[in-house]
Design a protein around this motif. Sequence first.
Motif, PDB file in Angstrom:
ATOM      1  N   PRO A  12      -5.405  -3.650  -0.716  1.00 37.69           N
ATOM      2  CA  PRO A  12      -4.652  -3.370   0.507  1.00 37.69           C
ATOM      3  C   PRO A  12      -4.254  -1.907   0.667  1.00 37.69           C
ATOM      4  CG  PRO A  12      -3.879  -5.392  -0.494  1.00 37.69           C
ATOM      5  CD  PRO A  12      -4.838  -4.787  -1.469  1.00 37.69           C
ATOM      6  N   ALA A  13      -3.800  -1.262  -0.421  1.00 38.34           N
ATOM      7  CA  ALA A  13      -3.348   0.125  -0.306  1.00 38.34           C
ATOM      8  C   ALA A  13      -4.482   1.034   0.158  1.00 38.34           C
ATOM      9  CB  ALA A  13      -2.774   0.609  -1.638  1.00 38.34           C
ATOM     10  N   GLY A  14      -5.630   0.948  -0.500  1.00 42.09           N
ATOM     11  CA  GLY A  14      -6.750   1.817  -0.147  1.00 42.09           C
ATOM     12  C   GLY A  14      -7.299   1.541   1.232  1.00 42.09           C
ATOM     13  N   LEU A  15      -7.405   0.270   1.599  1.00 44.72           N
ATOM     14  CA  LEU A  15      -7.963  -0.091   2.903  1.00 44.72           C
ATOM     15  C   LEU A  15      -7.025   0.305   4.041  1.00 44.72           C
ATOM     16  CD1 LEU A  15      -9.342  -3.587   1.891  1.00 44.72           C
ATOM     17  CD2 LEU A  15     -10.734  -1.630   2.555  1.00 44.72           C
ATOM     18  N   VAL A 104      -5.868 -10.577   4.838  1.00 46.58           N
ATOM     19  CA  VAL A 104      -5.634  -9.210   5.298  1.00 46.58           C
ATOM     20  C   VAL A 104      -6.772  -8.305   4.825  1.00 46.58           C
ATOM     21  CG1 VAL A 104      -4.106  -7.207   5.146  1.00 46.58           C
ATOM     22  CG2 VAL A 104      -3.130  -9.511   5.329  1.00 46.58           C
ATOM     23  N   VAL A 105      -7.141  -8.454   3.555  1.00 47.37           N
ATOM     24  CA  VAL A 105      -8.224  -7.631   2.996  1.00 47.37           C
ATOM     25  C   VAL A 105      -9.536  -7.888   3.731  1.00 47.37           C
ATOM     26  CG1 VAL A 105      -9.673  -7.338   0.933  1.00 47.37           C
ATOM     27  CG2 VAL A 105      -7.175  -7.327   0.732  1.00 47.37           C
ATOM     28  N   LYS A 106      -9.844  -9.131   4.018  1.00 49.46           N
ATOM     29  CA  LYS A 106     -11.070  -9.447   4.774  1.00 49.46           C
ATOM     30  C   LYS A 106     -11.074  -8.757   6.128  1.00 49.46           C
ATOM     31  CE  LYS A 106     -11.620 -14.061   2.723  1.00 49.46           C
ATOM     32  NZ  LYS A 106     -11.491 -15.522   2.990  1.00 49.46           N
ATOM     33  N   ASP A 107      -9.935  -8.802   6.827  1.00 54.45           N
ATOM     34  CA  ASP A 107      -9.844  -8.170   8.143  1.00 54.45           C
ATOM     35  C   ASP A 107     -10.043  -6.662   8.038  1.00 54.45           C
ATOM     36  OD1 ASP A 107      -9.301 -10.688   9.137  1.00 54.45           O
ATOM     37  OD2 ASP A 107      -7.133 -10.371   9.246  1.00 54.45           O
ATOM     38  N   LEU A 108      -9.435  -6.045   7.036  1.00 57.57           N
ATOM     39  CA  LEU A 108      -9.545  -4.595   6.877  1.00 57.57           C
ATOM     40  C   LEU A 108     -10.960  -4.169   6.512  1.00 57.57           C
ATOM     41  CD1 LEU A 108      -6.230  -3.992   4.893  1.00 57.57           C
ATOM     42  CD2 LEU A 108      -6.672  -3.289   7.243  1.00 57.57           C
ATOM     43  N   ILE A 109     -11.618  -4.933   5.638  1.00 50.70           N
ATOM     44  CA  ILE A 109     -12.990  -4.602   5.244  1.00 50.70           C
ATOM     45  C   ILE A 109     -13.940  -4.767   6.420  1.00 50.70           C
ATOM     46  CG2 ILE A 109     -14.950  -5.362   3.831  1.00 50.70           C
ATOM     47  CD1 ILE A 109     -12.972  -5.881   1.567  1.00 50.70           C
ATOM     48  N   ALA A 110     -13.800  -5.865   7.147  1.00 49.31           N
ATOM     49  CA  ALA A 110     -14.677  -6.089   8.304  1.00 49.31           C
ATOM     50  C   ALA A 110     -14.542  -4.955   9.313  1.00 49.31           C
ATOM     51  CB  ALA A 110     -14.341  -7.425   8.954  1.00 49.31           C
ATOM     52  N   LEU A 297       2.461  -6.298  -1.765  1.00 45.11           N
ATOM     53  CA  LEU A 297       1.641  -5.837  -0.647  1.00 45.11           C
ATOM     54  C   LEU A 297       2.455  -4.993   0.318  1.00 45.11           C
ATOM     55  CD1 LEU A 297      -0.755  -5.838   1.339  1.00 45.11           C
ATOM     56  CD2 LEU A 297      -0.016  -8.102   2.102  1.00 45.11           C
ATOM     57  N   ASN A 298       3.655  -5.435   0.637  1.00 47.68           N
ATOM     58  CA  ASN A 298       4.481  -4.726   1.608  1.00 47.68           C
ATOM     59  C   ASN A 298       4.875  -3.337   1.115  1.00 47.68           C
ATOM     60  OD1 ASN A 298       4.856  -6.985   3.630  1.00 47.68           O
ATOM     61  ND2 ASN A 298       5.602  -7.977   1.788  1.00 47.68           N
ATOM     62  N   LEU A 299       5.144  -3.228  -0.169  1.00 45.08           N
ATOM     63  CA  LEU A 299       5.498  -1.929  -0.736  1.00 45.08           C
ATOM     64  C   LEU A 299       4.301  -0.990  -0.722  1.00 45.08           C
ATOM     65  CD1 LEU A 299       8.003  -0.609  -1.869  1.00 45.08           C
ATOM     66  CD2 LEU A 299       7.378  -1.438  -4.139  1.00 45.08           C
ATOM     67  N   ALA A 300       3.107  -1.524  -0.974  1.00 43.00           N
ATOM     68  CA  ALA A 300       1.891  -0.708  -0.920  1.00 43.00           C
ATOM     69  C   ALA A 300       1.661  -0.160   0.486  1.00 43.00           C
ATOM     70  CB  ALA A 300       0.686  -1.538  -1.370  1.00 43.00           C
ATOM     71  N   VAL A 301       1.894  -0.998   1.498  1.00 47.11           N
ATOM     72  CA  VAL A 301       1.705  -0.545   2.885  1.00 47.11           C
ATOM     73  C   VAL A 301       2.701   0.556   3.227  1.00 47.11           C
ATOM     74  CG1 VAL A 301       1.808  -1.261   5.310  1.00 47.11           C
ATOM     75  CG2 VAL A 301       0.712  -2.735   3.620  1.00 47.11           C
ATOM     76  N   ALA A 302       3.954   0.423   2.778  1.00 50.60           N
ATOM     77  CA  ALA A 302       4.940   1.480   3.026  1.00 50.60           C
ATOM     78  C   ALA A 302       4.510   2.785   2.371  1.00 50.60           C
ATOM     79  CB  ALA A 302       6.308   1.041   2.510  1.00 50.60           C
TER      80      ALA A 302
END
Length: 391
Positions: A12-15, A104-110, A297-302
């Motif tokens: 999630p962080a990288g995407l 979430v990861v699937k959506d970001l990769i697509a 996940l939420n902390l990574a997004v922040a």
Amino acid sequence: MRTQVGIIGAGPAGLFLAHLLRQAGVESVILESRSRAYVESRVRAGVLEAGTVETLSALGLDARMKRECMIDDGLDIRFRGKTINLDLPGLTGQHVVIYGQQEVVKDLIASCISLGQPLEFEAKVTGLTGLDGERPEIHYLQGGEDKVLTCDFIAGCDGYHGVSRAAVPEGKITHYEKTYDFAWLGVLSRSRPLPDMTYTNSDRGFALCSRRSTQVSRLYLQVGADENPEAWSDARFWDELHQRMFDADKVEIVEGEIFQRDVARLRSFIAAPMQYGRLYLAGDAVHITPPTGAKGLNLAVADVRSLAGALGHFYRTSQRDKLARYSEHCLKRVWRTVGYSTRMTELLHKFPEQGAYRRELQFAELDFIHSSRAAQAAIAEQYVGMPYEPI
């Protein structure tokens, strides 16, 4: 290859970072050591705070989430025959969204693939060089060939066991860590979940009933640190869950086919500062929270919202002032969030070394929360998440 920002890790962080940078007009390349199938199948938490939902929306990537997610307005905590019901909207004016991290990861990769965002799978990073220079390099192995990605900056988003943090010279980063003497046995079941996220602190240990969809439950039991998940038959798991959830008559929790199981060791971890030279760390590469607070996940997004903002500022102005404040800015949220998750962990678990005195103190605290709206509001406020503040 040459790019502005080299991103290590397609979690999630990288995407999220790649999408946020693209929105800011900054080029990036993502290198991921695993295959796409592996990355998309990793089951993790599924509780999204408002800030994470807002980020998906701002990127235009929330369509499937809106169709398939569930809104969670409540959080229950059970103990000694009592239930603390946290009415999230009533206490905070907010709710959380249930949508699996792997979705979430699937959506970001697509979206990366459809937009032509450079994303290299099965690209194993072998080393980082020039971190304190003008042109750091990422060395990686792909298809049996040694390759180099030259960057202006490197974002280490490759998790706790990744190479990014390990590339920082010894003594430049301080590690703060606590490892717990127990783990969570987690299963996915094809069964209707309970209406609200439900924790319990029972004399047999901690348990959690959460949701992944209207027909899939994510269920956890506190177990020994070295527990073998295969040692738990389906019948044993269900019997133990019923008992810990005070559902001895088996009328509340619906049993179903268990189609996935795993064991997660609990730990708290923070590395500071979150940057060295031209390397910036984000997500699990630099902090781990106990899963009790559902914050990873939420902390990574922040983190990456802040990093993307600072990098965008640099490319617009050539000023590094916001990049210089990245670590200090993020760590304020990190310490508060890890603190919350740690307090919830210590409140809700039965510890192996815990005597009668500490056990009664736990229940006294739970009794206080049960009777105090202010105490409930404090937990609910942290559960739904802190507002995001840009650098």
